[in-house]
Every structure is written in C-alpha cells, then in structure tokens.
Design a protein around this motif. Sequence first.
Motif, mmCIF file in Angstrom:
data_model
loop_
_atom_site.group_PDB
_atom_site.id
_atom_site.type_symbol
_atom_site.label_atom_id
_atom_site.label_comp_id
_atom_site.label_asym_id
_atom_site.label_seq_id
_atom_site.Cartn_x
_atom_site.Cartn_y
_atom_site.Cartn_z
ATOM 1 N N ASP A 1 41.249 15.675 77.373
ATOM 2 C CA ASP A 1 41.073 15.298 78.515
ATOM 3 C C ASP A 1 41.049 16.178 80.025
ATOM 4 O OD1 ASP A 1 40.908 12.627 77.666
ATOM 5 O OD2 ASP A 1 43.208 12.520 77.910
ATOM 6 N N ALA A 2 40.616 17.409 79.418
ATOM 7 C CA ALA A 2 40.719 18.445 80.499
ATOM 8 C C ALA A 2 39.308 18.224 81.237
ATOM 9 C CB ALA A 2 40.486 19.925 80.010
ATOM 10 N N ASP A 3 38.985 18.114 82.516
ATOM 11 C CA ASP A 3 37.787 18.071 82.867
ATOM 12 C C ASP A 3 36.983 19.316 83.340
ATOM 13 O OD1 ASP A 3 35.482 17.140 84.567
ATOM 14 O OD2 ASP A 3 36.818 16.493 86.387
ATOM 15 N N LEU A 4 36.029 19.461 82.385
ATOM 16 C CA LEU A 4 35.188 20.741 82.390
ATOM 17 C C LEU A 4 33.900 20.484 82.983
ATOM 18 C CD1 LEU A 4 35.849 21.738 78.544
ATOM 19 C CD2 LEU A 4 37.246 22.329 80.837
ATOM 20 N N ALA A 5 33.686 19.362 83.748
ATOM 21 C CA ALA A 5 32.504 18.912 84.195
ATOM 22 C C ALA A 5 32.106 20.269 85.422
ATOM 23 C CB ALA A 5 32.485 17.749 85.353
ATOM 24 N N GLY A 6 30.905 20.599 85.180
ATOM 25 C CA GLY A 6 30.243 21.793 85.936
ATOM 26 C C GLY A 6 30.661 23.197 85.917
ATOM 27 N N ALA A 7 31.595 23.275 84.703
ATOM 28 C CA ALA A 7 32.012 24.706 84.358
ATOM 29 C C ALA A 7 30.999 25.396 83.582
ATOM 30 C CB ALA A 7 33.206 24.424 83.346
ATOM 31 N N ASP A 8 31.158 26.728 83.884
ATOM 32 C CA ASP A 8 30.363 27.677 83.057
ATOM 33 C C ASP A 8 31.032 28.196 81.885
ATOM 34 O OD1 ASP A 8 28.717 29.635 82.076
ATOM 35 O OD2 ASP A 8 28.532 30.801 84.008
ATOM 36 N N LEU A 9 31.106 27.835 80.717
ATOM 37 C CA LEU A 9 31.799 28.318 79.414
ATOM 38 C C LEU A 9 30.925 29.289 78.586
ATOM 39 C CD1 LEU A 9 33.263 24.865 78.571
ATOM 40 C CD2 LEU A 9 34.435 26.624 80.107
ATOM 41 N N THR A 10 29.966 29.684 79.153
ATOM 42 C CA THR A 10 29.128 30.745 78.389
ATOM 43 C C THR A 10 29.745 31.989 77.758
ATOM 44 O OG1 THR A 10 28.079 31.502 80.383
ATOM 45 C CG2 THR A 10 26.927 29.756 79.291
ATOM 46 N N GLY A 11 30.503 32.285 78.669
ATOM 47 C CA GLY A 11 31.281 33.637 78.121
ATOM 48 C C GLY A 11 32.956 33.335 77.732
ATOM 49 N N ALA A 12 33.164 31.998 77.489
ATOM 50 C CA ALA A 12 34.521 31.715 76.791
ATOM 51 C C ALA A 12 34.653 32.240 75.301
ATOM 52 C CB ALA A 12 34.659 30.382 76.791
ATOM 53 N N LEU A 13 35.820 32.948 75.215
ATOM 54 C CA LEU A 13 36.123 33.508 73.948
ATOM 55 C C LEU A 13 36.820 32.470 73.160
ATOM 56 C CD1 LEU A 13 37.011 37.179 75.046
ATOM 57 C CD2 LEU A 13 34.722 36.175 74.065
ATOM 58 N N PHE A 14 36.824 32.457 71.686
ATOM 59 C CA PHE A 14 37.641 31.563 70.887
ATOM 60 C C PHE A 14 37.544 30.074 71.424
ATOM 61 C CE2 PHE A 14 39.491 35.931 71.294
ATOM 62 C CZ PHE A 14 39.076 36.446 69.861
ATOM 63 N N LEU A 15 36.638 29.565 72.226
ATOM 64 C CA LEU A 15 36.195 28.186 72.341
ATOM 65 C C LEU A 15 35.836 27.682 71.120
ATOM 66 C CD1 LEU A 15 36.501 25.941 74.602
ATOM 67 C CD2 LEU A 15 34.238 26.456 75.097
ATOM 68 N N THR A 16 36.588 26.462 70.652
ATOM 69 C CA THR A 16 35.985 25.697 69.549
ATOM 70 C C THR A 16 35.416 24.450 69.885
ATOM 71 O OG1 THR A 16 38.039 24.293 69.114
ATOM 72 C CG2 THR A 16 38.094 26.764 68.284
ATOM 73 N N GLN A 17 34.544 23.940 68.965
ATOM 74 C CA GLN A 17 34.020 22.518 69.051
ATOM 75 C C GLN A 17 35.029 21.676 69.207
ATOM 76 O OE1 GLN A 17 30.446 22.111 69.164
ATOM 77 N NE2 GLN A 17 31.107 20.308 70.099
ATOM 78 N N ALA A 18 36.039 21.716 68.409
ATOM 79 C CA ALA A 18 37.394 20.772 68.304
ATOM 80 C C ALA A 18 37.650 20.470 69.962
ATOM 81 C CB ALA A 18 38.159 21.012 67.361
ATOM 82 N N GLN A 19 37.816 21.474 70.399
ATOM 83 C CA GLN A 19 38.492 21.714 71.956
ATOM 84 C C GLN A 19 37.341 21.192 72.789
ATOM 85 O OE1 GLN A 19 38.938 26.038 71.991
ATOM 86 N NE2 GLN A 19 41.121 25.740 72.769
ATOM 87 N N LEU A 20 36.273 21.357 72.731
ATOM 88 C CA LEU A 20 35.204 20.627 73.796
ATOM 89 C C LEU A 20 35.125 19.141 73.204
ATOM 90 C CD1 LEU A 20 32.144 22.999 73.394
ATOM 91 C CD2 LEU A 20 33.783 22.628 75.393
ATOM 92 N N ASN A 21 35.346 18.890 72.170
ATOM 93 C CA ASN A 21 35.190 17.232 71.713
ATOM 94 C C ASN A 21 36.525 16.746 72.381
ATOM 95 O OD1 ASN A 21 32.974 18.010 70.120
ATOM 96 N ND2 ASN A 21 33.998 17.749 68.358
ATOM 97 N N ALA A 22 37.498 17.390 72.553
ATOM 98 C CA ALA A 22 38.661 16.601 73.224
ATOM 99 C C ALA A 22 38.783 16.712 74.774
ATOM 100 C CB ALA A 22 39.967 17.375 72.634
ATOM 101 N N ALA A 23 37.719 17.374 75.440
ATOM 102 C CA ALA A 23 37.596 17.482 76.819
ATOM 103 C C ALA A 23 36.620 16.258 77.333
ATOM 104 C CB ALA A 23 37.320 18.910 76.971
ATOM 105 N N LYS A 24 36.413 16.561 78.598
ATOM 106 C CA LYS A 24 35.506 15.592 79.343
ATOM 107 C C LYS A 24 34.561 16.606 80.099
ATOM 108 C CE LYS A 24 38.734 12.151 80.545
ATOM 109 N NZ LYS A 24 39.414 11.528 81.612
ATOM 110 N N GLY A 25 33.167 16.593 80.143
ATOM 111 C CA GLY A 25 32.183 17.362 80.675
ATOM 112 C C GLY A 25 30.950 16.615 81.225
#
Length: 76
Positions: A7-31
């Motif tokens: 439920d983290a709100d990642l709307a508008g965030a630039d995650l292009t340089g994020a290290l170790f970010l997983t698909q499962a983390q994105l699936n659990a977040a809002k964007g």
Amino acid sequence: MGADLRDADLAGADLTGALFLTQAQLNAAKGDAATTLPPSLTRPAHWQAGPPPRQAPAPDRSQRTRTGEHLRALRH
C-alpha cells in the motif's frame, strides 16, 4: 527480505535507479502512469493509468429550489 511496500504510494516516483527492487514489491504498492520503473520490471495492472477521476461536485440544491420557484412564478 526487502522493504515492505504494501500500500505504499509510489505515484509519480522515479524508480529507474532503484537497486534490488522486486516485482513483488511493486505488485504490493500503488502507482500510476507517471511512476517510472527500471526496464527489468513491469507496471502492475492495478496501477492507475492516469490521474484519478475527479468527482463532480454535488448539485447545489438551493439553486434547484430557486429555479423551480422561478419557473412556477413564470407559469402564473
């Protein structure tokens, strides 16, 4: 184990340089469409395609009453 992004709100965030970010983390977040992702990850289907739709304002009932009274006065 990585960061808990449920439920983290990642709307508008630039995650292009994020290290170790997983698909499962994105699936659990809002964007949204403005959230940029690293090329190795895909945008979750439940993320909004654009800004949330705006709700129309509630009708001003006092205006409706005045209009109705005005119409009744015209008929007589």
